[in-house]
Design a protein around this motif. Structure first.
Motif, PDB file in Angstrom:
ATOM      1  N   MET A 132       0.773  -1.054   0.463  1.00  0.00           N
ATOM      2  CA  MET A 132      -0.099   0.010   0.243  1.00  0.00           C
ATOM      3  C   MET A 132       0.240   0.821   0.141  1.00  0.00           C
ATOM      4  O   MET A 132       0.731   1.978  -0.731  1.00  0.00           O
ATOM      5  CB  MET A 132      -0.744  -0.308   1.346  1.00  0.00           C
ATOM      6  CG  MET A 132      -1.474   1.408   1.191  1.00  0.00           C
ATOM      7  SD  MET A 132      -3.348   1.093   2.734  1.00  0.00           S
ATOM      8  CE  MET A 132      -1.828   1.885   4.054  1.00  0.00           C
ATOM      9  N   TYR A 133       2.026   1.333   0.614  1.00  0.00           N
ATOM     10  CA  TYR A 133       2.612   2.385   1.031  1.00  0.00           C
ATOM     11  C   TYR A 133       4.189   2.401   0.094  1.00  0.00           C
ATOM     12  O   TYR A 133       3.972   3.268  -0.633  1.00  0.00           O
ATOM     13  CB  TYR A 133       3.538   2.742   2.084  1.00  0.00           C
ATOM     14  CG  TYR A 133       2.802   2.677   3.715  1.00  0.00           C
ATOM     15  CD1 TYR A 133       1.919   3.772   3.595  1.00  0.00           C
ATOM     16  CD2 TYR A 133       2.116   1.433   4.593  1.00  0.00           C
ATOM     17  CE1 TYR A 133       1.414   4.337   4.821  1.00  0.00           C
ATOM     18  CE2 TYR A 133       0.910   1.852   5.330  1.00  0.00           C
ATOM     19  CZ  TYR A 133       0.771   2.879   5.355  1.00  0.00           C
ATOM     20  OH  TYR A 133      -0.345   3.125   6.422  1.00  0.00           O
TER      21      TYR A 133
ATOM     22  N   MET B 152      -4.191   0.809  -7.125  1.00  0.00           N
ATOM     23  CA  MET B 152      -4.104   1.121  -5.440  1.00  0.00           C
ATOM     24  C   MET B 152      -5.494   0.535  -4.814  1.00  0.00           C
ATOM     25  O   MET B 152      -5.819   0.238  -3.639  1.00  0.00           O
ATOM     26  CB  MET B 152      -4.318   2.208  -5.071  1.00  0.00           C
ATOM     27  CG  MET B 152      -2.426   2.912  -5.577  1.00  0.00           C
ATOM     28  SD  MET B 152      -2.034   4.827  -5.203  1.00  0.00           S
ATOM     29  CE  MET B 152      -1.798   4.232  -3.514  1.00  0.00           C
TER      30      MET B 152
ATOM     31  N   ASP C 254      -4.966  -3.297  -4.992  1.00  0.00           N
ATOM     32  CA  ASP C 254      -4.832  -3.552  -3.610  1.00  0.00           C
ATOM     33  C   ASP C 254      -4.878  -3.433  -2.627  1.00  0.00           C
ATOM     34  O   ASP C 254      -5.480  -4.278  -1.362  1.00  0.00           O
ATOM     35  CB  ASP C 254      -3.052  -2.173  -3.449  1.00  0.00           C
ATOM     36  CG  ASP C 254      -2.750  -2.919  -2.479  1.00  0.00           C
ATOM     37  OD1 ASP C 254      -2.328  -3.849  -2.189  1.00  0.00           O
ATOM     38  OD2 ASP C 254      -2.425  -2.406  -1.009  1.00  0.00           O
ATOM     39  N   ARG C 255      -6.368  -2.689  -2.215  1.00  0.00           N
ATOM     40  CA  ARG C 255      -7.447  -2.297  -1.173  1.00  0.00           C
ATOM     41  C   ARG C 255      -8.286  -3.666  -1.338  1.00  0.00           C
ATOM     42  O   ARG C 255      -8.260  -4.120   0.219  1.00  0.00           O
ATOM     43  CB  ARG C 255      -8.209  -0.825  -0.728  1.00  0.00           C
ATOM     44  CG  ARG C 255      -7.028  -0.028  -0.566  1.00  0.00           C
ATOM     45  CD  ARG C 255      -6.441  -0.104   0.960  1.00  0.00           C
ATOM     46  NE  ARG C 255      -5.128  -1.138   0.654  1.00  0.00           N
ATOM     47  CZ  ARG C 255      -4.640  -2.011   1.525  1.00  0.00           C
ATOM     48  NH1 ARG C 255      -5.390  -1.650   2.552  1.00  0.00           N
ATOM     49  NH2 ARG C 255      -3.753  -2.365   1.509  1.00  0.00           N
TER      50      ARG C 255
ATOM     51  N   TYR D  47      -2.844 -12.078   1.012  1.00  0.00           N
ATOM     52  CA  TYR D  47      -2.086 -11.020   0.101  1.00  0.00           C
ATOM     53  C   TYR D  47      -1.057 -10.802   0.056  1.00  0.00           C
ATOM     54  O   TYR D  47      -0.717 -10.480  -0.664  1.00  0.00           O
ATOM     55  CB  TYR D  47      -2.642  -9.713   1.631  1.00  0.00           C
ATOM     56  CG  TYR D  47      -2.352  -8.701   0.953  1.00  0.00           C
ATOM     57  CD1 TYR D  47      -3.271  -8.100   0.318  1.00  0.00           C
ATOM     58  CD2 TYR D  47      -1.475  -8.141   1.776  1.00  0.00           C
ATOM     59  CE1 TYR D  47      -2.704  -6.396  -0.142  1.00  0.00           C
ATOM     60  CE2 TYR D  47      -0.973  -6.603   1.617  1.00  0.00           C
ATOM     61  CZ  TYR D  47      -1.606  -6.300   0.641  1.00  0.00           C
ATOM     62  OH  TYR D  47      -1.359  -4.575   0.750  1.00  0.00           O
TER      63      TYR D  47
ATOM     64  N   CYS E 159       4.198  -6.073  -7.483  1.00  0.00           N
ATOM     65  CA  CYS E 159       4.161  -4.388  -6.693  1.00  0.00           C
ATOM     66  C   CYS E 159       4.912  -3.968  -7.845  1.00  0.00           C
ATOM     67  O   CYS E 159       4.200  -2.774  -8.759  1.00  0.00           O
ATOM     68  CB  CYS E 159       4.637  -4.603  -5.707  1.00  0.00           C
ATOM     69  SG  CYS E 159       2.747  -4.873  -4.658  1.00  0.00           S
TER      70      CYS E 159
ATOM     71  N   THR F 274      -8.285   3.514   6.120  1.00  0.00           N
ATOM     72  CA  THR F 274      -7.580   2.855   4.357  1.00  0.00           C
ATOM     73  C   THR F 274      -8.158   3.752   3.120  1.00  0.00           C
ATOM     74  O   THR F 274      -7.597   4.514   2.664  1.00  0.00           O
ATOM     75  CB  THR F 274      -6.913   2.152   5.076  1.00  0.00           C
ATOM     76  OG1 THR F 274      -8.092   0.771   4.445  1.00  0.00           O
ATOM     77  CG2 THR F 274      -5.885   1.961   6.268  1.00  0.00           C
ATOM     78  N   CYS F 275      -9.521   2.975   3.225  1.00  0.00           N
ATOM     79  CA  CYS F 275     -10.028   3.506   1.943  1.00  0.00           C
ATOM     80  C   CYS F 275     -10.475   4.122   1.484  1.00  0.00           C
ATOM     81  O   CYS F 275     -10.985   4.930   0.229  1.00  0.00           O
ATOM     82  CB  CYS F 275     -10.931   1.974   2.030  1.00  0.00           C
ATOM     83  SG  CYS F 275     -10.665   0.414   1.692  1.00  0.00           S
TER      84      CYS F 275
ATOM     85  N   HIS G 165      -7.690   7.118  -0.285  1.00  0.00           N
ATOM     86  CA  HIS G 165      -7.712   6.771  -1.555  1.00  0.00           C
ATOM     87  C   HIS G 165      -9.150   7.184  -2.790  1.00  0.00           C
ATOM     88  O   HIS G 165      -8.534   8.261  -3.435  1.00  0.00           O
ATOM     89  CB  HIS G 165      -7.506   5.202  -1.541  1.00  0.00           C
ATOM     90  CG  HIS G 165      -7.513   5.364  -3.046  1.00  0.00           C
ATOM     91  ND1 HIS G 165      -8.556   3.959  -4.058  1.00  0.00           N
ATOM     92  CD2 HIS G 165      -6.880   4.951  -4.049  1.00  0.00           C
ATOM     93  CE1 HIS G 165      -8.987   3.801  -5.025  1.00  0.00           C
ATOM     94  NE2 HIS G 165      -6.899   4.247  -5.408  1.00  0.00           N
TER      95      HIS G 165
ATOM     96  N   TYR H 276      -3.866  11.993   2.433  1.00  0.00           N
ATOM     97  CA  TYR H 276      -3.636  10.248   3.295  1.00  0.00           C
ATOM     98  C   TYR H 276      -2.264  11.010   4.325  1.00  0.00           C
ATOM     99  O   TYR H 276      -2.462   9.725   5.010  1.00  0.00           O
ATOM    100  CB  TYR H 276      -2.537  10.020   1.737  1.00  0.00           C
ATOM    101  CG  TYR H 276      -2.956   9.085   0.766  1.00  0.00           C
ATOM    102  CD1 TYR H 276      -3.384   8.255   1.049  1.00  0.00           C
ATOM    103  CD2 TYR H 276      -2.879   9.689  -0.887  1.00  0.00           C
ATOM    104  CE1 TYR H 276      -3.876   7.435  -0.594  1.00  0.00           C
ATOM    105  CE2 TYR H 276      -3.169   8.975  -1.489  1.00  0.00           C
ATOM    106  CZ  TYR H 276      -4.142   8.064  -1.860  1.00  0.00           C
ATOM    107  OH  TYR H 276      -4.637   6.914  -2.175  1.00  0.00           O
TER     108      TYR H 276
ATOM    109  N   ASN I 126      -4.092   8.413   7.530  1.00  0.00           N
ATOM    110  CA  ASN I 126      -3.831   7.081   7.410  1.00  0.00           C
ATOM    111  C   ASN I 126      -3.159   7.432   9.073  1.00  0.00           C
ATOM    112  O   ASN I 126      -2.265   8.502   9.209  1.00  0.00           O
ATOM    113  CB  ASN I 126      -2.907   7.284   6.630  1.00  0.00           C
ATOM    114  CG  ASN I 126      -2.841   5.788   5.977  1.00  0.00           C
ATOM    115  OD1 ASN I 126      -1.804   5.294   6.464  1.00  0.00           O
ATOM    116  ND2 ASN I 126      -3.163   4.821   5.114  1.00  0.00           N
TER     117      ASN I 126
END
Length: 313
Positions: A59-60, A119, A122-123, A133, A142, A241-242, A245, A291, A295
């Motif tokens: 994610m990062y 991204m 990924d979530r 995952y 990635c 977290t979502c 984004h 972000y 976050n």
């Protein structure tokens, strides 16, 4: 009819925001502040992710790539715009210079939109398939996804820029925006641009419509999975977290769709200028703020970095 001048050096100039010097100076200061905040914010996010091992996750990794893209994206548009706004005379840009700026604008903007879809994927994997995952989002995967977004953006930008700058341009003309965007430059051509408009629409569908559909589908599954969670803390963390984004996605896709997915016949230079300011100056400023505020892990890492930089009291 004015004949195309293909032999002499062709220059374009950008339409000023105002004829009044004091207004131009106010716009210059505003844009300069936004540019500096954008660069410092995105560089801070990139360095924070790189220097903190606890943030070395997919994610990062994608967030750091997004921050790097924003730095180069802002640097493509802001410096020439600032020079043009500050200039007391008409600021000129050559045909090759305009083509170069357009190429990097399309390249970086397209890669940015595609990376936002990556991204979201990924979530989706993290929330809907947590046990798989680490296997699905391996470091190799990635890197391939990040490089793939750059390659696709580069390919689309090359094809579209070459196609547009093979058009004949009549003479030195005024671009209705403050940078070399596709539609305003295309309108300066002395030839039929129907094929070019269709090509631009196809590129816009690939860069905007397809990724936005994938993002929407991902979030349908994500919301369904979150609602099934029994832990309130788990639901809150997943939504947190979502949401950052999703906010960035709405800003980016909302503005660009207004310009590039509408029929070219309905394009308005005035509306295009306002919307362009949003996604070239305001969005790169807001992205790192969104972000970092939404976050917790990134926010804490930034706070630790600031504490180390500040002298001990």
């Amino acid at each position: 009819m004015e004949e195309a001048n293909q032999t002499g050096m062709i220059h374009f100039h950008f339409r000023p925001f105002s004829r009044r010097p004091e207004v131009q100076m106010l716009i210059f200061v505003t844009f300069l502040v936004m540019f500096l905040v954008s660069i410092s914010g995105n560089v801070s996010v990139f360095l924070t992710v790189c220097m903190n091992r606890c943030l070395h996750t997919p994610m990062y990794f994608f967030l750091a790539n997004l921050a790097a893209l924003e730095v180069f994206y802002s640097s493509t548009i802001a410096p020439p715009t600032l020079a043009s706004v500050l200039s007391t005379e008409r600021a000129l840009i050559s045909l090759p210079g305009c083509g170069t700026q357009m190429f990097f604008f399309i390249f970086l903007g397209s890669a940015d939109c595609i990376l936002l879809a990556v991204m979201a994927y990924d979530r989706f994997v993290a929330i809907c398939h947590p046990l798989r995952y680490t296997r699905i989002m391996s470091w190799r995967s990635c890197v391939q996804l990040a490089v793939g977004s750059l390659v696709l953006g580069f390919t689309l930008a090359t094809q579209l820029t070459v196609l547009i700058f093979r058009l004949p341009f009549c003479s030195s003309k005024e671009i209705s925006l403050f940078y070399c965007d596709v539609l305003p430059v295309m309108r300066l051509a002395c030839a039929d641009t129907h094929v070019h408009e269709v090509t631009l629409f196809v590129v816009s569908v690939i860069v905007l419509t397809v990724p936005s559909l994938l993002i929407t589908l991902s979030y349908v599954f994500i919301v369904a999975a979150i609602l099934k969670m029994r832990s309130a803390e788990g639901r809150h963390k997943a939504f947190s977290t979502c949401s950052s984004h999703l906010t960035v996605v709405l800003l980016q896709y909302g503005c660009t769709s207004v310009i590039y997915l509408c029929p070219s016949s309905s394009y308005s230079p005035e509306r295009g200028r306002v919307v362009s300011v949003v996604y070239t100056f305001i969005t790169p400023v807001l992205n790192p703020l969104i972000y970092s505020m939404r976050n917790r892990e990134l926010k804490e890492a930034l706070q630790r970095a600031m504490t180390r930089l500040l002298p001990a009291q």
